[in-house]
Design a protein around this motif. Structure first.
Motif, PDB file in Angstrom:
ATOM      1  N   GLN A  37      -6.923  22.127 -22.283  1.00 45.24           N
ATOM      2  CA  GLN A  37      -8.048  21.643 -23.073  1.00 45.24           C
ATOM      3  C   GLN A  37      -9.291  22.501 -22.871  1.00 45.24           C
ATOM      4  N   ALA A  38      -9.485  23.014 -21.648  1.00 49.48           N
ATOM      5  CA  ALA A  38     -10.625  23.886 -21.396  1.00 49.48           C
ATOM      6  C   ALA A  38     -10.521  25.174 -22.208  1.00 49.48           C
ATOM      7  N   ALA A  39      -9.291  25.588 -22.500  1.00 48.52           N
ATOM      8  CA  ALA A  39      -9.066  26.796 -23.294  1.00 48.52           C
ATOM      9  C   ALA A  39      -9.064  26.507 -24.796  1.00 48.52           C
ATOM     10  N   GLY A  40      -9.317  25.258 -25.163  1.00 48.52           N
ATOM     11  CA  GLY A  40      -9.376  24.902 -26.569  1.00 48.52           C
ATOM     12  C   GLY A  40      -8.070  24.412 -27.146  1.00 48.52           C
ATOM     13  N   GLY A  41      -7.057  24.220 -26.307  1.00 42.71           N
ATOM     14  CA  GLY A  41      -5.761  23.760 -26.775  1.00 42.71           C
ATOM     15  C   GLY A  41      -5.704  22.258 -26.973  1.00 42.71           C
ATOM     16  N   ALA A  42      -4.664  21.812 -27.637  1.00 45.21           N
ATOM     17  CA  ALA A  42      -4.461  20.389 -27.888  1.00 45.21           C
ATOM     18  C   ALA A  42      -3.651  19.770 -26.753  1.00 45.21           C
ATOM     19  N   LEU A  43      -3.661  18.455 -26.695  1.00 42.38           N
ATOM     20  CA  LEU A  43      -2.813  17.763 -25.737  1.00 42.38           C
ATOM     21  C   LEU A  43      -1.348  17.990 -26.084  1.00 42.38           C
ATOM     22  N   PRO A  44      -0.484  18.083 -25.074  1.00 43.65           N
ATOM     23  CA  PRO A  44       0.945  18.202 -25.368  1.00 43.65           C
ATOM     24  C   PRO A  44       1.465  16.943 -26.065  1.00 43.65           C
ATOM     25  N   ALA A  45       2.589  17.090 -26.719  1.00 42.22           N
ATOM     26  CA  ALA A  45       3.247  15.926 -27.319  1.00 42.22           C
ATOM     27  C   ALA A  45       3.699  14.980 -26.217  1.00 42.22           C
ATOM     28  N   THR A  46       3.864  13.707 -26.578  1.00 41.74           N
ATOM     29  CA  THR A  46       4.302  12.706 -25.602  1.00 41.74           C
ATOM     30  C   THR A  46       5.688  12.178 -25.957  1.00 41.74           C
ATOM     31  N   GLY A  47       6.380  11.691 -24.934  1.00 39.28           N
ATOM     32  CA  GLY A  47       7.704  11.118 -25.126  1.00 39.28           C
ATOM     33  C   GLY A  47       7.667   9.603 -25.113  1.00 39.28           C
ATOM     34  N   ALA A  48       8.825   9.000 -24.965  1.00 40.59           N
ATOM     35  CA  ALA A  48       8.936   7.541 -24.972  1.00 40.59           C
ATOM     36  C   ALA A  48       8.185   6.945 -23.779  1.00 40.59           C
ATOM     37  N   ALA A  49       7.458   5.864 -24.021  1.00 40.07           N
ATOM     38  CA  ALA A  49       6.645   5.227 -22.988  1.00 40.07           C
ATOM     39  C   ALA A  49       7.519   4.680 -21.863  1.00 40.07           C
TER      40      ALA A  49
END
Length: 291
Positions: free
Chosen positions: A45-57
């Motif tokens: 996020q500090a580099a401007g990237g998005a959050l990774p995708a998430t899997g099943a809770a």
């Protein structure tokens, strides 16, 4: 957003805690990334990237919480004597070598550090080092997690560099702190930096106005608000970054309020079996037992 590091079915994971606290949504990270806790998320996020995708809770009661950054990339930066009442309490304790030459209230922030290997998570044991010290004390502290790094960060821009917050118990061997006339050794014993239970992102809380409390075996010992800081968060970041480049994931422990064990007469040191509970408004609870 609350970001937790955890162990599930023997494997490390990192995920977003649900609003009701009943589930964690795991980020899709490699095992090597997940072992670093929230650090890859902060860096991305500090580099401007998005959050990774998430899997099943995953149900929260199925995981074991770890420190949100289980092994920081370098020492934790710590500010000493940063609440007015605690500065006077510590100066009068006989354990404060800095008070001998600089008075009770510091004119500039006092920094020391804790080694990364001292970090443990919520519910992990604090190991009682009875063979070398029995003067073990507690300190509840708000910890700042740096997002965007930099050097020479101005006071005006400092809060833009804060990614989030967590809780740290700055456990201390007071006799070592006094005897060696510096604070690294007595602050850095194994397990002397409980951290957690997770990181709360800066958009969800105001670290400069939040309640901070600590109990030992149910007895309230510390009860303050970060408005009582001698040096606020922008001042801490401005001072630290004046000569040291800060990097994403660096951690700054912002000091502890009045009510530490050495402030009592006689001192109320921790002993095996004691349960230490820390709570900071907007973050949650960090609890550990001395073994």
């Amino acid at each position: 957003m609350r970001i937790a590091a955890y162990r599930y079915q023997g494997q490390p994971g990192v995920g977003r805690v649900s609003a009701d606290g009943k589930q964690v949504e795991p980020f899709q990270l490699s095992p090597e990334e997940a072992a670093r806790g929230a650090l890859p998320i902060v860096e991305a996020q500090a580099a401007g990237g998005a959050l990774p995708a998430t899997g099943a809770a995953i149900a929260f009661d199925k995981i074991e919480l770890l420190a949100p950054i289980p092994r920081p990339r370098r020492n934790i930066f710590c500010v000493g004597k940063n609440y007015h009442a605690h500065a006077k309490e510590f100066a009068g304790s006989g354990f404060d070598s800095s008070a001998k030459s600089h008075g009770d209230i510091p004119a500039e922030p006092i920094y020391f550090s804790k080694v990364p290997e001292s970090v443990v998570g919520h519910k992990a044991d604090i190991l009682f080092p009875g063979e070398v010290s029995t003067a073990i004390d507690y300190e509840c502290e708000l910890a700042v997690i740096i997002g965007k790094g930099g050097k020479g960060i101005s006071r005006a821009d400092a809060m833009k560099h804060v990614w989030g917050y967590t809780i740290i118990n700055d456990v201390t061997a007071r006799d070592w702190q006094s005897r060696h006339q510096q604070w690294l050794l007595g602050k850095s014993f194994d397990t002397f930096c409980p951290m957690g239970p997770w990181i709360v992102t800066a958009d969800e809380m105001n670290g400069q106005d939040t309640d901070i409390k600590l109990w030992v075996n149910g007895e309230l010992r510390q009860d303050a608000n970060t408005k009582d800081f001698i040096f606020d968060i922008p001042k801490m970041i401005e001072t630290l970054s004046g000569g040291i480049t800060l990097y994403p994931g660096d951690i700054i422990a912002t000091g502890t309020p009045v009510g530490v064990g050495i402030g009592f007469k006689p001192p109320k040191y921790l002993k095996p079996g004691d349960v230490v509970r820390l709570e900071i408004q907007g973050i949650g609870v960090l609890e550990n037992t001395l073994r």
